[in-house]
Design an enzyme around this catalytic site. Structure first.
Site, PDB file in Angstrom:
ATOM      1  N   LYS A 419      12.296  11.682  20.186  1.00  0.00           N
ATOM      2  CA  LYS A 419      12.045  11.829  18.742  1.00  0.00           C
ATOM      3  C   LYS A 419      13.399  12.017  18.087  1.00  0.00           C
ATOM      4  CE  LYS A 419       8.353  14.202  17.140  1.00  0.00           C
ATOM      5  NZ  LYS A 419       7.319  15.242  17.021  1.00  0.00           N
ATOM      6  N   ASP A 512      -4.453  22.297  16.448  1.00  0.00           N
ATOM      7  CA  ASP A 512      -4.732  20.884  16.162  1.00  0.00           C
ATOM      8  C   ASP A 512      -5.060  20.144  17.446  1.00  0.00           C
ATOM      9  OD1 ASP A 512      -5.106  18.569  14.771  1.00  0.00           O
ATOM     10  OD2 ASP A 512      -2.997  18.219  14.312  1.00  0.00           O
TER      11      ASP A 512
HETATM   12  F1  Q7M Z   1       2.752  21.595  23.848  1.00  0.00           F
HETATM   13  C1  Q7M Z   1       2.155  21.822  22.734  1.00  0.00           C
HETATM   14  F2  Q7M Z   1       1.118  21.048  22.680  1.00  0.00           F
HETATM   15  F3  Q7M Z   1       1.707  23.037  22.721  1.00  0.00           F
HETATM   16  C2  Q7M Z   1       3.075  21.590  21.554  1.00  0.00           C
HETATM   17  C3  Q7M Z   1       3.786  20.398  21.486  1.00  0.00           C
HETATM   18  C4  Q7M Z   1       3.191  22.530  20.567  1.00  0.00           C
HETATM   19  C5  Q7M Z   1       4.035  22.285  19.469  1.00  0.00           C
HETATM   20  C6  Q7M Z   1       4.754  21.095  19.395  1.00  0.00           C
HETATM   21  C7  Q7M Z   1       4.621  20.170  20.388  1.00  0.00           C
HETATM   22  N1  Q7M Z   1       5.352  19.006  20.258  1.00  0.00           N
HETATM   23  C8  Q7M Z   1       5.053  17.803  20.796  1.00  0.00           C
HETATM   24  O1  Q7M Z   1       4.102  17.612  21.485  1.00  0.00           O
HETATM   25  N2  Q7M Z   1       5.942  16.815  20.493  1.00  0.00           N
HETATM   26  C9  Q7M Z   1       5.857  15.509  20.904  1.00  0.00           C
HETATM   27  C10 Q7M Z   1       6.968  14.858  21.409  1.00  0.00           C
HETATM   28  C11 Q7M Z   1       6.880  13.548  21.868  1.00  0.00           C
HETATM   29  C12 Q7M Z   1       4.659  14.832  20.809  1.00  0.00           C
HETATM   30  C13 Q7M Z   1       4.576  13.515  21.263  1.00  0.00           C
HETATM   31  C14 Q7M Z   1       5.677  12.883  21.789  1.00  0.00           C
HETATM   32  N3  Q7M Z   1       5.503  11.580  22.283  1.00  0.00           N
HETATM   33  C15 Q7M Z   1       5.551  11.193  23.579  1.00  0.00           C
HETATM   34  N4  Q7M Z   1       5.866  11.984  24.630  1.00  0.00           N
HETATM   35  C16 Q7M Z   1       5.156  10.534  21.506  1.00  0.00           C
HETATM   36  C17 Q7M Z   1       4.960   9.428  22.353  1.00  0.00           C
HETATM   37  C18 Q7M Z   1       5.218   9.832  23.657  1.00  0.00           C
HETATM   38  C19 Q7M Z   1       5.140   9.018  24.874  1.00  0.00           C
HETATM   39  N5  Q7M Z   1       4.661   7.789  24.802  1.00  0.00           N
HETATM   40  O2  Q7M Z   1       5.454   9.501  25.935  1.00  0.00           O
HETATM   41  N6  Q7M Z   1       5.002  10.454  20.190  1.00  0.00           N
HETATM   42  C20 Q7M Z   1       4.653   9.271  19.653  1.00  0.00           C
HETATM   43  C21 Q7M Z   1       4.421   8.151  20.520  1.00  0.00           C
HETATM   44  N7  Q7M Z   1       4.600   8.239  21.874  1.00  0.00           N
HETATM   45  C22 Q7M Z   1       4.500   9.136  18.296  1.00  0.00           C
HETATM   46  C23 Q7M Z   1       4.117   7.922  17.774  1.00  0.00           C
HETATM   47  C24 Q7M Z   1       3.892   6.849  18.592  1.00  0.00           C
HETATM   48  C25 Q7M Z   1       4.045   6.944  19.967  1.00  0.00           C
END
Ligand code: Q7M
Length: 749
Positions: A419, A512
């Protein structure tokens, strides 16, 4: 024409021609070579198998030649801590035999180097490793957090005869965290009149770093009053014992995953007074002094507790302060170990946050004055040169989300999601962006998205997480509608519940939880994450919700959280029920196209989502349990995990499905509101179905609104004088249809 007639007859004895054989000279007739065998000679006594076909010694010559089976198919796995359940379907080709069985080969793989070894003897196979007749097996006693490859090989009676390659299907799994195995080896050390010293070895499978041992002991046959001491070492001395008495000891280890089970009982006896050294004559004054000091200490600690207790703040069972809150217990539970190791049982102060040993609690990064300090406390700084960005996969609140590779020195290259924080950000945006990493960095669980680290020292600022090949669960399920077995779906739900159990144990409330916030990898392992405002490019903007922006994802949120912002792990459990519904319905939108206002109203009035199609009754029951109005009655995440584990262990429990006719009525039963439907009045509705003649009777009997009409039963119709069966059917069918359409969000125009 009979076969024998084609064969020649010499001296009254039939001689078989090529393609035929006679196993014994006494038998009268020649037989045709069985399938997959031949003979080019005359007078054959047997036929030779074709290439790649074989005959076992015990196979009769009349039997077809056979070959090894093809590989088993559709193998699926389910991981439960350090147990793995495998299931598959039989090979497409049994090789022409009925004696197919399966053999399981196990390999332990090193996550970064990619090399595998044999698993060794510690793994147990239930019911067995070799000669499995059924198409499932369970492996237990695996190592925690370890990558395994299982090869399921189909074999039959001729597999040994074939020089060909083994026919197997392989499954890769990673085991989860597990509590340590029991301590097995306990030895007595110095034994005196009033004390016994013990030492032991680390358990065979610690499954993590051992944080401490708990030693429980009591005088034999007096089990109800026992003493517990804690030790970080593998030895301890129990003091204050009675002379010439037998004591029973049990030891267990604790890791971040919790306590293991207690060891078996070990009995040791103190020596009698007569044998003890004479120096013990001084005992009485020592006891008097210790008791006095003890009482003073107790008073001091008690005073401290009364003047501002920490216990409400959540000391775990390991906390010495909680123990002193019950002085009676303290006396028996006397943490006498404090004498042996002044380090232990101490509380640790951490940036003003009290951290108890072994009790991992989530720390809100907002409580840090300097957010940069928080991020570096919880997240590793990665050098930008270690990252290769490959492509853009989505758009985040703060910038693009990309996929790429991370190559840290001395580690294998990993696929990652990245990100980025777009250029020109404000200081607040940078703080919020990195705040996310400070949250994620505190979590370490196989079902929570794993943070690799952050890039803050160069631009763009980045958050780097593990890569999940299949992206978000809701989209993945929609793309693969109907493609999974129930066990696979339950496996996904089990993973999500395990991740949520971990978060709730950490004191983190997600707020969420929804399928769009679950990531799924190529092994179908689900991990809880929080996309916030990020979404897949070209996606429907409607799909994005945020809790950070203050908006609430209504369809997923418990009523008390909507009504008065009471977000707790119990409200997360409500959302978990909705995620179960999303998973079983392959990504269907909860409450379909009903508006948020209608959803709130319906839920408040007691309606619940109906069972998805083909849903096991046990799963729908669990959903309904999660949707109890009283939040304390909802299951806790550990109960959900246990429940799902039970179902996975006993797959036949998933065979009972919610029956089709009760599906709709579950949601609607007595209460559906048809007020927002196609008809504005009862008259209009009855006219439309050509039953207008009953309008007056309906109105006179209190069925004056569509909402009231929704409650009508067949009994009621009879009472109202609708006696013609055809009319009854017309009215009841129309009602049912309207209800179904409402539930499906397809209100007729
Ligand atoms: F862990 C939790 F759940 F408690 C928590 C997580 C609490 C608070 C914040 C978070 N943050 C979090 O999950 N961030 C996050 C980072 C990367 C969420 C999603 C992603 N992410 C991946 N790992 C993506 C991915 C992806 C992947 N394909 O591995 N975000 C995307 C995406 N793909 C956003 C848009 C489109 C594709």
């Amino acid at each position: 024409m009979p076969v024998e007639l084609k064969n020649k007859i010499y001296n009254g004895v039939k001689v078989c021609r090529p393609g035929f054989f006679k196993a014994s000279p006494h038998s009268q007739s020649c037989s045709k070579c069985p399938p997959h065998s031949y003979t080019h000679e005359e007078a054959s006594t047997s036929c030779v198998c074709e290439k790649d076909y074989f005959r076992r010694e015990s196979d009769p010559p009349t039997m077809a030649c056979t070959r090894p089976p093809s590989a088993p198919r559709n193998a699926i796995s389910n991981v439960n801590e350090t147990s793995v359940f495998l299931e598959w379907i039989p090979p497409a080709d049994a090789g022409g035999r009925k004696d197919v069985s399966y053999y399981i080969a196990c390999k332990k793989c090193h996550s970064h180097a990619g090399v595998c070894d044999e698993c060794g003897g510690h793994v147990r196979y239930l019911p067995r490793q070799i000669g499995l007749k059924n198409t499932s097996v369970m492996m237990v006693d695996l190592l925690a957090h370890t990558n395994y490859t299982f090869e399921i090989e189909a074999v039959n009676g001729v597999s040994d005869l074939s020089p060909g390659a083994r026919q197997y299907v392989s499954v890769n799994v990673t085991t989860n965290q597990a509590a340590p195995s029991p301590v097995t080896n306990v030895k007595k050390g110095k034994i005196a009149k009033n004390s016994i010293s013990l030492s032991w070895q680390e358990p065979d499978r610690p499954n993590g770093i051992i944080l401490e041992y708990e030693i429980k002991y009591f005088e034999k046959d007096q089990e109800t009053s026992y003493t517990i001491i804690k030790s970080k070492e593998t030895s301890v001395t129990a003091e204050g014992l009675k002379p010439a008495s037998v004591y029973v000891f049990q030891i267990r280890a604790r890791t971040a995953a919790g306590y293991g089970v207690f060891s078996r009982r070990f009995e040791f006896e103190t020596i009698p007074v007569s044998v003890a050294a004479s120096s013990d004559q001084n005992q009485i004054p020592i006891i008097a002094v210790s008791v006095t000091v003890g009482v003073i200490l107790l008073a001091v600690v008690f005073g401290f507790l009364l003047s501002g207790s920490c216990c409400e703040w959540g000391c775990g069972r390991a906390s010495p302060l909680c123990a002193v809150a019950h002085p009676g217990l303290m006396w028996r539970c006397g943490y006498s170990k404090a004498k042996q190791d002044p380090e232990e049982e101490k509380m640790h102060f951490h940036n003003g946050h009290i951290k108890l040993p072994g009790v991992r609690t989530y720390i809100d990064p907002h409580t840090y004055e300097d957010p940069n300090q928080a991020v570096h406390e919880f997240a590793k700084e990665i050098e930008a040169s270690c990252i290769t960005i490959e492509r853009v996969i989505g758009a985040g609140e703060f910038g693009e989300v990309c996929s790429g590779r991370l190559k840290l020195p001395g580690k294998r290259e990993l696929p990652v999601a990245i990100k980025t924080l777009k250029v020109g950000y404000t200081e607040k945006q940078r703080r919020d962006f990195l705040g996310e990493a400070s949250i994620m960095g505190q979590f370490d669980h196989p079902n929570i998205i794993h943070l690799e680290g952050v890039v803050t020292k160069s631009k763009p600022v980045m958050i780097v997480t593990e890569y999940m090949e299949n992206g978000s669960l809701d989209t993945f399920l929609k793309k693969n509608d109907g493609q999974f077995t129930v066990i696979q779906l339950v496996g996904m739900l089990r993973g999500i519940a395990a991740g949520m159990k971990y978060l709730s144990d950490m004191g983190y409330v997600h707020r969420d939880l929804a399928a769009r916030n679950i990531l799924i990898n190529s092994n179908l392992v689900c991990k809880v994450s929080d996309f916030g405002l990020s979404r897949v490019l070209e996606d429907d903007p409607e799909a994005a919700y945020t809790t950070r922006g203050g908006k609430i994802p209504i369809r997923w949120t418990a009523p008390e959280a909507i009504a008065f912002r009471k977000f707790t792990s119990a409200s997360d459990a409500w959302s978990y029920g909705i995620v179960m519904w999303e998973v079983v319905s392959y990504g269907e939108r909860p409450y379909w196209e009903m508006t948020n206002q209608d959803v709130i109203k319906a839920v408040e009035e007691g309606y619940r989502l109906p069972s998805p199609m083909d849903c096991p009754a046990a799963l729908y029951q669990l959903m309904l349990d999660c949707w109890q109005k009283d939040r304390n009655s909802r299951p806790k995440f550990d109960e959900i995990v246990n429940m799902l584990d039970k179902l996975i262990r006993n797959p036949s429990s998933l065979k009972t499905l919610v029956n089709a006719s009760s599906r709709v009525s579950n949601l609607l039963a007595e209460h559906v509101s048809l007020g927002s439907g196609a008809y504005r009045s009862v008259g209009e509705w009855l006219e439309a179905i050509k039953m207008g003649r009953y309008t007056e009777i309906f109105m006179e009997n209190g069925y004056s609104s569509m909402d009231a009409v929704a409650q009508v039963t067949l009994e009621d119709l009879r009472r109202l004088g609708v006696t013609l069966v055809g009319h009854q059917k017309k009215i009841m069918n129309s009602l049912q249809e309207m209800k179904v359409q409402l539930v499906n969000g397809m209100v007729p125009l």
